[in-house]
Design a protein around this motif. Structure first.
Motif, PDB file in Angstrom:
ATOM      1  N   PRO A 114       0.823  -1.225   0.000  1.00 10.34           N
ATOM      2  CA  PRO A 114       0.000   0.000   0.000  1.00 10.34           C
ATOM      3  C   PRO A 114       0.853   1.271   0.000  1.00 10.34           C
ATOM      4  CG  PRO A 114      -0.069  -1.067   2.158  1.00 10.34           C
ATOM      5  CD  PRO A 114       0.869  -1.864   1.327  1.00 10.34           C
ATOM      6  N   GLN A 115       0.476   2.224  -0.866  1.00 12.23           N
ATOM      7  CA  GLN A 115       1.173   3.521  -0.921  1.00 12.23           C
ATOM      8  C   GLN A 115       0.471   4.564  -0.049  1.00 12.23           C
ATOM      9  OE1 GLN A 115       0.450   2.981  -5.192  1.00 12.23           O
ATOM     10  NE2 GLN A 115       2.460   3.906  -5.512  1.00 12.23           N
ATOM     11  N   GLY A 116      -0.764   4.263   0.322  1.00 12.24           N
ATOM     12  CA  GLY A 116      -1.515   5.189   1.161  1.00 12.24           C
ATOM     13  C   GLY A 116      -2.685   4.475   1.804  1.00 12.24           C
ATOM     14  N   ALA A 117      -3.558   5.249   2.466  1.00  6.31           N
ATOM     15  CA  ALA A 117      -4.694   4.726   3.230  1.00  6.31           C
ATOM     16  C   ALA A 117      -4.180   3.812   4.343  1.00  6.31           C
ATOM     17  CB  ALA A 117      -5.704   4.017   2.340  1.00  6.31           C
ATOM     18  N   PHE A 118      -5.046   3.041   4.980  1.00  6.45           N
ATOM     19  CA  PHE A 118      -4.564   2.180   6.067  1.00  6.45           C
ATOM     20  C   PHE A 118      -5.131   0.770   5.965  1.00  6.45           C
ATOM     21  CE2 PHE A 118      -7.331   5.577   8.142  1.00  6.45           C
ATOM     22  CZ  PHE A 118      -8.526   4.920   7.939  1.00  6.45           C
ATOM     23  N   TYR A 119      -5.015   0.254   4.718  1.00  7.63           N
ATOM     24  CA  TYR A 119      -5.499  -1.101   4.465  1.00  7.63           C
ATOM     25  C   TYR A 119      -4.413  -1.934   3.808  1.00  7.63           C
ATOM     26  CZ  TYR A 119      -9.857   1.455   4.997  1.00  7.63           C
ATOM     27  OH  TYR A 119     -10.846   2.261   5.472  1.00  7.63           O
ATOM     28  N   LEU A 120      -4.425  -3.222   4.103  1.00  3.89           N
ATOM     29  CA  LEU A 120      -3.584  -4.183   3.393  1.00  3.89           C
ATOM     30  C   LEU A 120      -4.506  -5.144   2.673  1.00  3.89           C
ATOM     31  CD1 LEU A 120      -0.690  -4.740   5.867  1.00  3.89           C
ATOM     32  CD2 LEU A 120      -0.396  -4.598   3.397  1.00  3.89           C
ATOM     33  N   PHE A 121      -4.326  -5.230   1.367  1.00  5.35           N
ATOM     34  CA  PHE A 121      -5.173  -6.099   0.571  1.00  5.35           C
ATOM     35  C   PHE A 121      -4.346  -7.346   0.245  1.00  5.35           C
ATOM     36  CE2 PHE A 121      -8.136  -6.729  -3.202  1.00  5.35           C
ATOM     37  CZ  PHE A 121      -9.277  -6.866  -2.408  1.00  5.35           C
ATOM     38  N   CYS A 122      -4.821  -8.486   0.738  1.00  9.19           N
ATOM     39  CA  CYS A 122      -4.018  -9.712   0.716  1.00  9.19           C
ATOM     40  C   CYS A 122      -4.655 -10.780  -0.145  1.00  9.19           C
ATOM     41  CB  CYS A 122      -3.888 -10.283   2.129  1.00  9.19           C
ATOM     42  SG  CYS A 122      -3.229  -9.108   3.291  1.00  9.19           S
ATOM     43  N   LYS A 123      -3.793 -11.577  -0.722  1.00  6.17           N
ATOM     44  CA  LYS A 123      -4.254 -12.683  -1.547  1.00  6.17           C
ATOM     45  C   LYS A 123      -4.576 -13.867  -0.636  1.00  6.17           C
ATOM     46  CE  LYS A 123      -3.004 -14.272  -6.093  1.00  6.17           C
ATOM     47  NZ  LYS A 123      -2.025 -14.141  -7.159  1.00  6.17           N
ATOM     48  N   VAL A 124      -5.679 -14.543  -0.908  1.00  2.00           N
ATOM     49  CA  VAL A 124      -5.990 -15.756  -0.153  1.00  2.00           C
ATOM     50  C   VAL A 124      -4.920 -16.797  -0.502  1.00  2.00           C
ATOM     51  CG1 VAL A 124      -7.638 -17.646   0.138  1.00  2.00           C
ATOM     52  CG2 VAL A 124      -8.456 -15.283  -0.097  1.00  2.00           C
ATOM     53  N   PRO A 125      -4.201 -17.296   0.503  1.00  5.27           N
ATOM     54  CA  PRO A 125      -3.102 -18.224   0.199  1.00  5.27           C
ATOM     55  C   PRO A 125      -3.630 -19.586  -0.266  1.00  5.27           C
ATOM     56  CG  PRO A 125      -3.071 -17.491   2.517  1.00  5.27           C
ATOM     57  CD  PRO A 125      -4.365 -17.064   1.950  1.00  5.27           C
ATOM     58  N   GLN A 126      -2.791 -20.245  -1.020  1.00  9.57           N
ATOM     59  CA  GLN A 126      -3.105 -21.610  -1.442  1.00  9.57           C
ATOM     60  C   GLN A 126      -3.210 -22.496  -0.196  1.00  9.57           C
ATOM     61  OE1 GLN A 126      -3.549 -22.683  -4.723  1.00  9.57           O
ATOM     62  NE2 GLN A 126      -4.246 -24.501  -3.625  1.00  9.57           N
ATOM     63  N   ALA A 127      -4.271 -23.294  -0.102  1.00  9.23           N
ATOM     64  CA  ALA A 127      -4.404 -24.202   1.044  1.00  9.23           C
ATOM     65  C   ALA A 127      -3.394 -25.343   0.904  1.00  9.23           C
ATOM     66  CB  ALA A 127      -5.816 -24.752   1.108  1.00  9.23           C
ATOM     67  N   LYS A 128      -2.967 -25.878   2.073  1.00  7.75           N
ATOM     68  CA  LYS A 128      -1.906 -26.890   2.066  1.00  7.75           C
ATOM     69  C   LYS A 128      -2.277 -28.130   1.269  1.00  7.75           C
ATOM     70  CE  LYS A 128       1.093 -25.808   5.788  1.00  7.75           C
ATOM     71  NZ  LYS A 128       1.290 -25.832   7.233  1.00  7.75           N
ATOM     72  N   ASN A 129      -3.585 -28.506   1.356  1.00  5.10           N
ATOM     73  CA  ASN A 129      -4.006 -29.719   0.637  1.00  5.10           C
ATOM     74  C   ASN A 129      -4.399 -29.410  -0.813  1.00  5.10           C
ATOM     75  OD1 ASN A 129      -6.354 -28.340   0.920  1.00  5.10           O
ATOM     76  ND2 ASN A 129      -7.426 -29.936   2.097  1.00  5.10           N
ATOM     77  N   ASN A 130      -4.039 -28.171  -1.245  1.00  3.12           N
ATOM     78  CA  ASN A 130      -4.318 -27.737  -2.618  1.00  3.12           C
ATOM     79  C   ASN A 130      -5.795 -27.624  -2.967  1.00  3.12           C
ATOM     80  OD1 ASN A 130      -1.838 -27.077  -3.666  1.00  3.12           O
ATOM     81  ND2 ASN A 130      -1.322 -29.246  -3.980  1.00  3.12           N
ATOM     82  N   GLU A 131      -6.633 -27.770  -1.952  1.00  8.58           N
ATOM     83  CA  GLU A 131      -8.071 -27.566  -2.165  1.00  8.58           C
ATOM     84  C   GLU A 131      -8.311 -26.118  -2.574  1.00  8.58           C
ATOM     85  OE1 GLU A 131     -11.767 -28.026   0.682  1.00  8.58           O
ATOM     86  OE2 GLU A 131     -10.221 -29.490   1.200  1.00  8.58           O
ATOM     87  N   GLN A 132      -9.295 -25.874  -3.457  1.00  8.28           N
ATOM     88  CA  GLN A 132      -9.658 -24.514  -3.826  1.00  8.28           C
ATOM     89  C   GLN A 132     -10.541 -23.911  -2.719  1.00  8.28           C
ATOM     90  OE1 GLN A 132      -8.642 -22.428  -5.675  1.00  8.28           O
ATOM     91  NE2 GLN A 132      -8.100 -23.128  -7.724  1.00  8.28           N
ATOM     92  N   LYS A 133     -10.042 -22.918  -2.054  1.00  7.27           N
ATOM     93  CA  LYS A 133     -10.861 -22.294  -1.003  1.00  7.27           C
ATOM     94  C   LYS A 133     -10.961 -20.800  -1.275  1.00  7.27           C
ATOM     95  CE  LYS A 133      -9.885 -25.513   2.763  1.00  7.27           C
ATOM     96  NZ  LYS A 133      -9.259 -25.615   4.090  1.00  7.27           N
ATOM     97  N   ASP A 134     -12.100 -20.238  -0.955  1.00 11.35           N
ATOM     98  CA  ASP A 134     -12.301 -18.825  -1.313  1.00 11.35           C
ATOM     99  C   ASP A 134     -12.044 -17.882  -0.149  1.00 11.35           C
ATOM    100  OD1 ASP A 134     -14.528 -18.826   0.285  1.00 11.35           O
ATOM    101  OD2 ASP A 134     -15.965 -18.961  -1.364  1.00 11.35           O
TER     102      ASP A 134
ATOM    103  N   LYS B 133     -13.893  -8.268  -5.339  1.00  9.55           N
ATOM    104  CA  LYS B 133     -12.642  -8.957  -5.694  1.00  9.55           C
ATOM    105  C   LYS B 133     -12.489 -10.238  -4.861  1.00  9.55           C
ATOM    106  CE  LYS B 133      -8.738  -8.798  -8.091  1.00  9.55           C
ATOM    107  NZ  LYS B 133      -8.719  -8.717  -9.566  1.00  9.55           N
ATOM    108  N   PRO B 134     -13.184 -11.294  -5.245  1.00 13.02           N
ATOM    109  CA  PRO B 134     -13.038 -12.566  -4.526  1.00 13.02           C
ATOM    110  C   PRO B 134     -11.595 -13.051  -4.636  1.00 13.02           C
ATOM    111  CG  PRO B 134     -14.868 -12.640  -6.116  1.00 13.02           C
ATOM    112  CD  PRO B 134     -14.096 -11.388  -6.396  1.00 13.02           C
ATOM    113  N   GLY B 135     -11.198 -13.878  -3.687  1.00 13.99           N
ATOM    114  CA  GLY B 135      -9.830 -14.407  -3.716  1.00 13.99           C
ATOM    115  C   GLY B 135      -8.850 -13.509  -2.960  1.00 13.99           C
ATOM    116  N   TRP B 136      -9.349 -12.409  -2.424  1.00 15.63           N
ATOM    117  CA  TRP B 136      -8.525 -11.484  -1.663  1.00 15.63           C
ATOM    118  C   TRP B 136      -9.229 -11.156  -0.341  1.00 15.63           C
ATOM    119  CZ3 TRP B 136      -3.884  -9.077  -3.526  1.00 15.63           C
ATOM    120  CH2 TRP B 136      -3.504  -9.508  -4.804  1.00 15.63           C
ATOM    121  N   LEU B 137      -8.519 -10.510   0.543  1.00 17.19           N
ATOM    122  CA  LEU B 137      -9.196  -9.999   1.741  1.00 17.19           C
ATOM    123  C   LEU B 137      -8.507  -8.732   2.228  1.00 17.19           C
ATOM    124  CD1 LEU B 137      -8.432 -12.206   4.866  1.00 17.19           C
ATOM    125  CD2 LEU B 137      -7.226 -12.437   2.702  1.00 17.19           C
TER     126      LEU B 137
END
Lengths: 397, 397
Positions: free
Chosen positions: B325-345, B368-372
């Motif tokens: 982030p260059q400004g504001a006070f948020y961090l937009f993060c990617k949902v990490p790959q689950a260990k068992n490689n299951e697709q989780k949202d 923007k699904p897949g992020w938080l």
């Protein structure tokens, strides 16, 4: 750059009250502020009570950490709780904080209410004369304001309201003490209205909300204002501290939902949601806390009472008829017969008065041509001094 | 009692942010406030600057007669004048008070803007991800929000915006620094957007407004935020003191109209009129006066910078990717790959984090699904302490 069609149209016919307000500022620059009898705007000039000043200084000095931050959209729970107690007393019902939603003044509250309860095409009934902003407040949300007449004494005409009701009616709005007439609706009148609405709801299967806009509840002279919430189950009160604490610029008020209302959760959640999405988000935080602390305080109403008397004297002397106001701070006057018996309307009389530096608002601005409104939230001296101007104006009318 | 259909529908799918906020309050009651890592709501907890406190106490103590009364709907002229000077500096244009309309926060300002410029059926283009309230803010006034993608680095995708433009487009809305990504749009990107919009306006004969929602302008870390008003003639800036002075509960902000705009009178009068009829009437009086006095003050941004660094460290250690982030006070993060490689949202990841008392908001809540999104307007200690919780959560994901 282009703007929305409906806004462009509205601009060309915008508020007569605001127009007079701006005209007044011009005249005052030209002639001096004390020479202009500006009775156009209902801008309370009586000071807020001392208790307001005390809590204002206290909260500023403490400046509690986090007190200017977000809170639940409905408002601070402790403030809602305090106001619920006040509403219990005034409305003769048992409400708790869950029935109270803090609002950005009555104007903000009414927009949240109409957005919450009206489907596009729904109708809201109002008795003429009425505060003209109800028209955009309903139109904003796709609803249509349906005007019906009041009785000659400006009491609610129950038969006229009955004729306005149909299956599209979402609400009836009442305003007591009334702007512009100063009328207070009696318990009996409200009971008759309640009977009508209950019967209509039974017959059509669509219950109608009774929405009471009551910023003037605490500005009453000889009698108290009967409760609404206990008079009809499906009722909503919208109130404000603009007049009772003389804080119109601060935009603070509340919505109170009847505890008798059937299945209130959707309504309350809807009011909270519309408060959020209409961009109010929440009522201003500091003023919420002040309102929650001042449930007993109000401005000195005797000041308004003395002004009313002085104004009535000035009008009596000039021979101008008016409706005797029981509350609020307006005098609604009949346009007098012109000396040459020519038919002249309220706008012409307002223009005529302007020559004598008297500013009022045409009754057409309230859906009642042939009348005009004077606001007496100005110094008593100015009211008394206006007597000779009124007399002179009448001599040449 | 029945309520409007659209409101009833909206209630069932209401704000994810607010839901997490309320969930957070419950968890804190259960586990203690210091045990919950609540990064859900952007409720600034950094104190307003000392200058705010000083002027607050000064105005309360003086409590000038009439200062809580009505003023012109656009706001106190002297406040608009002071803010115009600030806007000149920030936006690199010459504006005066007539270009400034005081608003009840950015949310209030945006509602006034969309009500003023949108005919029913008009479209407003926004780049995903975006602050989800833009959807009701446009829908309130019959307009439709059209989402287009941004680039992988969350910069504006000019081609995507081009594909969204048509003869119904009333406006493009940009938000920089961005909520939720913290992205700041460069001068070059804005120049490209301006070229696109100018070309489209010439081609279709309908100029498109550029609406810039910039409550985070003053929360920028390494570079300043490029001006909007000088980048495109038909532009409108909506700003707020919610973040720069940490006053979100007080509902104070402003609208600034470009001096380059062609024929601005209708637009400005429309904004004043919609401010009135939407029930704002005017921005809260006291906070207007405070904002007018504090054109140089802002919160201590270095506090947010330190928190950002601490948060990035916690995420780095846990192996969670994010947009810097260059400004504001948020961090937009990617949902990490689950260990068992299951697709989780994103909703599943948010639920998973909750077990470790970490609260964030699913990216779906921003289109923007897949992020938080994590908001870092919480104490640095809590951010640092969350490091092990993040790590543990990731080990079990």
């Amino acid at each position: 750059m282009p703007i929305a069609e409906n806004i462009k149209n509205a601009l060309s016919s915008s508020s007569m009250i605001r127009k007079m307000f701006e005209e007044g500022m011009k005249l005052k620059k030209l002639h001096g502020a004390d020479k202009v009898f500006d009775f156009s705007l209902g801008n309370p000039d009586v000071d807020p009570p001392q208790a307001f000043h005390d809590i204002f200084v206290k909260l500023a000095t403490e400046d509690e950490k986090g007190s200017h931050g977000y809170m639940p959209n409905a408002g601070f729970p402790h403030v809602r709780e305090a106001i619920a107690k006040k509403v219990c007393r005034e409305q003769n019902v048992e409400v708790d904080f869950s029935h109270i939603i803090m609002a950005a003044g009555a104007a903000g509250g009414l927009n949240a209410v109409f957005k919450t309860i009206c489907n596009p095409g729904d109708e809201v009934i109002v008795s003429r004369p009425y505060f003209m902003e109800y028209r955009p407040y309903t139109a904003n949300h796709g609803a249509k304001l349906v005007e019906v007449d009041s009785l000659d004494n400006f009491d609610l005409d129950i038969n006229a309201i009955a004729s306005g009701l149909n299956e599209k009616t979402a609400a009836v709005i009442v305003n007591s003490p009334n702007n512009p007439t100063g009328k207070i609706y009696s318990e009996e009148v409200l009971a008759n209205l309640a009977s009508l609405l209950k019967e209509h709801g039974k017959k059509t299967g669509r219950p109608v909300y009774l929405v009471s806009d009551e910023p003037y509840r605490e500005i009453a002279y000889t009698e108290s204002v009967p409760p609404i919430l206990s008079s009809y189950p499906d009722s909503i009160v919208v109130s404000s501290y603009s007049k009772s604490l003389s804080l119109p610029g601060e935009r603070i008020g509340f919505i109170a939902v009847s505890p008798l209302i059937h299945d209130k959760d959707d309504l309350v959640n809807g009011l909270i949601y519309t408060t959020r999405i209409l961009g109010f988000v929440n009522a201003p935080a500091l003023m919420q806390r002040i309102a929650g602390s001042l449930t007993e305080a109000k401005v000195d109403v005797s000041v308004y009472a003395r002004r009313r008397d002085a104004f009535m004297k000035a009008l009596d002397n000039a021979g101008i008829e008016y409706a005797m106001p029981q509350g609020a701070f307006y005098l609604f006057c009949k346009v007098p017969q012109a000396k040459n018996n020519e038919q002249k309307d309220d706008k012409e009389f307002v223009e005529h008065l302007k020559k004598y530096l008297i500013l009022g608002v045409p009754g057409s601005g309230f859906g009642k041509p042939g009348w005009l409104r004077f606001a007496y939230c100005v110094d008593e001296k100015i009211i008394s001094a206006s007597g000779s101007a009124f007399k002179e104006a009448m001599e040449n009318w």
